[in-house]
Design a protein around this motif. Structure first.
Motif, PDB file in Angstrom:
ATOM      1  N   PRO A 285     -54.063 -49.448  77.488  1.00  0.00           N
ATOM      2  CA  PRO A 285     -53.135 -48.819  76.909  1.00  0.00           C
ATOM      3  C   PRO A 285     -52.600 -47.595  77.983  1.00  0.00           C
ATOM      4  O   PRO A 285     -51.394 -46.840  77.486  1.00  0.00           O
ATOM      5  N   THR A 286     -53.276 -47.337  79.081  1.00  0.00           N
ATOM      6  CA  THR A 286     -52.863 -46.288  79.667  1.00  0.00           C
ATOM      7  C   THR A 286     -52.252 -46.580  81.013  1.00  0.00           C
ATOM      8  O   THR A 286     -52.480 -47.482  81.806  1.00  0.00           O
ATOM      9  N   PRO A 287     -51.117 -45.921  81.191  1.00  0.00           N
ATOM     10  CA  PRO A 287     -50.179 -46.208  82.315  1.00  0.00           C
ATOM     11  C   PRO A 287     -50.651 -45.819  83.571  1.00  0.00           C
ATOM     12  O   PRO A 287     -51.309 -44.884  83.794  1.00  0.00           O
ATOM     13  N   ILE A 288     -50.132 -46.416  84.831  1.00  0.00           N
ATOM     14  CA  ILE A 288     -50.491 -45.667  86.212  1.00  0.00           C
ATOM     15  C   ILE A 288     -49.180 -45.113  86.576  1.00  0.00           C
ATOM     16  O   ILE A 288     -48.478 -46.148  87.035  1.00  0.00           O
ATOM     17  N   PRO A 289     -49.187 -43.807  86.663  1.00  0.00           N
ATOM     18  CA  PRO A 289     -47.682 -43.161  86.807  1.00  0.00           C
ATOM     19  C   PRO A 289     -47.171 -43.742  88.314  1.00  0.00           C
ATOM     20  O   PRO A 289     -47.825 -43.738  89.223  1.00  0.00           O
ATOM     21  N   ASP A 290     -45.940 -44.159  88.419  1.00  0.00           N
ATOM     22  CA  ASP A 290     -45.435 -44.535  89.533  1.00  0.00           C
ATOM     23  C   ASP A 290     -45.737 -45.972  89.982  1.00  0.00           C
ATOM     24  O   ASP A 290     -45.072 -46.583  91.052  1.00  0.00           O
ATOM     25  N   LYS A 291     -46.602 -46.608  89.360  1.00  0.00           N
ATOM     26  CA  LYS A 291     -46.857 -48.125  89.734  1.00  0.00           C
ATOM     27  C   LYS A 291     -45.697 -48.677  89.668  1.00  0.00           C
ATOM     28  O   LYS A 291     -45.603 -49.729  90.782  1.00  0.00           O
ATOM     29  N   GLY A 292     -44.710 -48.696  88.790  1.00  0.00           N
ATOM     30  CA  GLY A 292     -43.387 -49.525  88.709  1.00  0.00           C
ATOM     31  C   GLY A 292     -42.410 -49.055  89.955  1.00  0.00           C
ATOM     32  O   GLY A 292     -42.009 -50.188  90.303  1.00  0.00           O
ATOM     33  N   ARG A 293     -42.597 -48.048  90.252  1.00  0.00           N
ATOM     34  CA  ARG A 293     -41.592 -47.508  91.369  1.00  0.00           C
ATOM     35  C   ARG A 293     -42.381 -48.041  92.562  1.00  0.00           C
ATOM     36  O   ARG A 293     -41.481 -48.635  93.354  1.00  0.00           O
ATOM     37  N   VAL A 294     -43.634 -47.814  92.809  1.00  0.00           N
ATOM     38  CA  VAL A 294     -44.180 -48.929  94.169  1.00  0.00           C
ATOM     39  C   VAL A 294     -43.830 -50.223  94.044  1.00  0.00           C
ATOM     40  O   VAL A 294     -43.496 -50.539  95.184  1.00  0.00           O
ATOM     41  N   LEU A 295     -43.903 -50.832  92.909  1.00  0.00           N
ATOM     42  CA  LEU A 295     -43.922 -52.315  93.145  1.00  0.00           C
ATOM     43  C   LEU A 295     -42.470 -52.600  93.448  1.00  0.00           C
ATOM     44  O   LEU A 295     -41.880 -53.565  94.138  1.00  0.00           O
ATOM     45  N   THR A 296     -41.564 -51.902  92.635  1.00  0.00           N
ATOM     46  CA  THR A 296     -39.938 -52.064  92.886  1.00  0.00           C
ATOM     47  C   THR A 296     -39.822 -51.643  94.515  1.00  0.00           C
ATOM     48  O   THR A 296     -38.909 -52.419  94.971  1.00  0.00           O
ATOM     49  N   GLY A 297     -40.243 -50.668  94.877  1.00  0.00           N
ATOM     50  CA  GLY A 297     -39.911 -50.336  96.345  1.00  0.00           C
ATOM     51  C   GLY A 297     -40.582 -51.423  97.256  1.00  0.00           C
ATOM     52  O   GLY A 297     -39.698 -51.593  98.437  1.00  0.00           O
ATOM     53  N   LEU A 298     -41.639 -51.957  96.905  1.00  0.00           N
ATOM     54  CA  LEU A 298     -42.331 -52.837  97.673  1.00  0.00           C
ATOM     55  C   LEU A 298     -41.262 -54.021  97.731  1.00  0.00           C
ATOM     56  O   LEU A 298     -41.073 -54.965  98.722  1.00  0.00           O
ATOM     57  N   SER A 299     -41.016 -54.508  96.625  1.00  0.00           N
ATOM     58  CA  SER A 299     -40.193 -55.718  96.625  1.00  0.00           C
ATOM     59  C   SER A 299     -38.874 -55.643  97.270  1.00  0.00           C
ATOM     60  O   SER A 299     -38.478 -56.549  97.926  1.00  0.00           O
ATOM     61  N   VAL A 300     -38.141 -54.509  97.351  1.00  0.00           N
ATOM     62  CA  VAL A 300     -36.798 -54.219  97.958  1.00  0.00           C
ATOM     63  C   VAL A 300     -37.481 -54.170  99.406  1.00  0.00           C
ATOM     64  O   VAL A 300     -36.355 -54.833 100.319  1.00  0.00           O
ATOM     65  N   PHE A 301     -38.557 -53.509 100.014  1.00  0.00           N
ATOM     66  CA  PHE A 301     -38.635 -53.714 101.278  1.00  0.00           C
ATOM     67  C   PHE A 301     -38.983 -55.259 101.974  1.00  0.00           C
ATOM     68  O   PHE A 301     -38.132 -55.695 102.821  1.00  0.00           O
ATOM     69  N   TRP A 302     -39.229 -55.933 101.054  1.00  0.00           N
ATOM     70  CA  TRP A 302     -39.785 -57.298 101.413  1.00  0.00           C
ATOM     71  C   TRP A 302     -38.179 -58.068 101.359  1.00  0.00           C
ATOM     72  O   TRP A 302     -37.776 -59.147 102.183  1.00  0.00           O
ATOM     73  N   PHE A 303     -37.550 -57.906 100.308  1.00  0.00           N
ATOM     74  CA  PHE A 303     -36.238 -58.658 100.324  1.00  0.00           C
ATOM     75  C   PHE A 303     -35.408 -58.450 101.535  1.00  0.00           C
ATOM     76  O   PHE A 303     -34.848 -59.028 101.982  1.00  0.00           O
TER      77      PHE A 303
END
Ligand code: PZK
Length: 332
Positions: free
Chosen positions: A66-84
Motif C-alpha cells: 500500500p506504500t508507494p516508493i516516490p519516483d519509482k515510476g519515473r526511474v523506470l520510465t527514464g530507464l525504458s527511454v534510455f534503452w529504447f
C-alpha cells in the motif's frame, strides 16, 4: 556520452504543453503497477497512440504494497527511454515521446507510444539460471524445451543467453512454453524466429552495458507487437527493474540466490516482519521506503551514466518533488 544518446525528444524546449488530463482518457489496460490509456484514434487497431503510465507502486512476492516508493515510476520510465534510444539499431520500438502529449501531472512517468497489435507471448531471455528457470532446470534439466548442461548451480551464468518464452496469463503465473508452442500461438514461425533473435540480441547488448556499470542483468522480459504496416516493433517497458532481474555485480556468488538490486530492502524487511507473503502486502516503513528509493535512483544513474535529475529536467517535472509540495510557501 549518455547525453549524445539522448538527442532529440527530451529537451525542455521541445515540450508542447499537455492538452489532456488523465481522468479524461479511456483506460485500456491496468497492471499491478502500470496503466495504459488511449490517446488519439481510440479503437482496437494498430496505428493510434497510447499513454503508458508507470506508478510508484511496488510489489514483492507478487503482492502490491500500500506504500508507494516516490519516483519509482519515473526511474523506470527514464530507464525504458534510455534503452529504447540505445537499442533502436536492433529493432524498432513503440516510443513516440516522453514529452509531447504527456499530461503535466504524469511528466517523467509516462510515455506516448504507438498502438500495436501485441503478440500473445512473453519473450523472456535468460543469461543466468535463477527463479522459475532454476526450478524448471532442477526438475527437468531444461527450460522452455532447451536442454542445459548438467551440473549448473543456482545463479550461474549460462554458456549463452537463451530465449525462454512464456504464455501471457490473465491471472496467476505465466507458463513456460517451448519455441514451437510460442510460434503456434503467434501463428508465424518465421516471425517468431525473428522475435527470438531480436530478444536475445537486446539482452546481450544490455547485459554487456549493465556489466560495465557494475550490474548483472540476469534475465529480462520483452513484449513485441506488429504496427499498422505489419512491421515488428518492441513494446512495453524495456530492461527496467520491474521487467528484469538486476543484481549488484559486487558480491555476486554462484550457488545461492542473489539479492535484487532494487527490491532487496523491502524483501528483507518483509521477511523479518513475519509477513506470510500472502496478500494483502503490509505497509512499508519510511526508512525502508527511503533506502529503496535510493536504490532505484542508483540503478538509473549507474545504468544511464547521468544524474536522475537530468531525466526530471528533460521531461519537465523537476520541482514537483517534496520541495514543491503543497505545504511550501509559494506552491500554488
Ligand atoms: C499493451 N499491454 C500490457 C502494459 C498495462 C498493461 N504499444 C502497445 N500497443 C497496444 N497494446 C499495448 C501496447 C504496449 N506496450 C500492452 N497491454 C496493452 C500493459 C502497460 C500497462 F496496464
Amino acid at each position: 556520452m549518455a547525453s549524445a544518446e539522448h538527442g532529440r525528444d527530451a529537451s525542455a524546449s521541445d515540450r508542447v504543453t499537455a492538452v489532456t488530463t488523465l481522468a479524461d482518457l479511456p483506460l485500456i489496460a491496468s497492471g499491478k503497477v502500470r496503466e495504459m490509456y488511449a490517446l488519439e484514434k481510440p479503437g482496437e487497431e494498430p496505428g493510434g497512440s497510447l499513454l503508458m503510465v508507470a506508478s510508484d507502486r511496488i510489489s514483492t512476492y507478487d503482492a502490491v504494497h500500500p506504500t508507494p516508493i516516490p519516483d519509482k515510476g519515473r526511474v523506470l520510465t527514464g530507464l525504458s527511454v534510455f534503452w529504447f534510444r540505445k537499442t533502436g539499431h536492433i529493432v524498432a520500438n513503440h516510443l513516440i515521446s516522453a514529452t509531447d502529449g504527456v499530461p503535466d501531472s504524469e511528466r517523467g512517468r509516462a510515455l506516448v507510444v504507438r498502438r500495436l497489435g501485441m503478440l500473445p507471448v512473453e519473450c523472456v531471455v535468460r543469461g543466468y539460471i535463477t527463479g522459475s528457470g532454476w526450478k524448471d532446470y532442477q526438475a527437468s534439466g531444461s527450460v522452455s524445451g532447451i536442454e542445459l548442461p548438467a551440473g549448473l548451480r543456482e545463479s550461474e551464468q549460462l554458456p549463452d543467453p537463451i530465449f525462454t518464452p512464456s504464455t501471457k496469463a490473465d491471472v496467476g503465473h505465466d507458463e513456460a512454453i517451448d519455441f514451437e508452442r510460442a510460434a503456434a500461438l503467434v501463428g508465424d514461425r518465421e516471425l517468431m524466429a525473428r522475435v527470438a533473435d531480436a530478444a536475445v540480441e537486446l539482452y546481450s547488448f544490455a547485459a554487456e552495458h549493465a556489466r560495465a556499470a557494475g550490474v548483472i542483468l540476469a534475465d529480462t522480459k520483452f513484449e513485441f507487437g506488429l504496427d499498422e504496416h505489419g512491421q515488428l516493433v518492441l513494446g512495453d517497458e524495456v530492461l527496467t527493474p520491474d521487467s528484469s532481474r538486476y543484481w549488484p555485480a559486487d558480491g555476486y556468488e554462484v550457488g545461492r540466490s542473489q539479492p535484487s538490486f532494487d527490491k532487496q530492502y523491502v524483501r528483507d524487511w518483509a521477511t523479518a516482519s513475519g509477513w506470510d507473503r500472502k496478500p494483502p502486502a503490509p505497509p512499508i516503513p519510511q526508512d525502508v521506503v527511503a533506502g529503496t528509493r535510493a536504490r532505484y535512483i542508483e540503478a538509473y544513474e549507474r545504468i544511464t551514466g547521468e544524474p536522475f535529475a537530468a531525466w526530471l529536467a528533460r521531461t519537465g517535472c523537476a520541482g514537483d518533488g517534496p520541495a514543491a509540495a503543497s505545504g511550501s510557501p509559494d506552491a500554488t
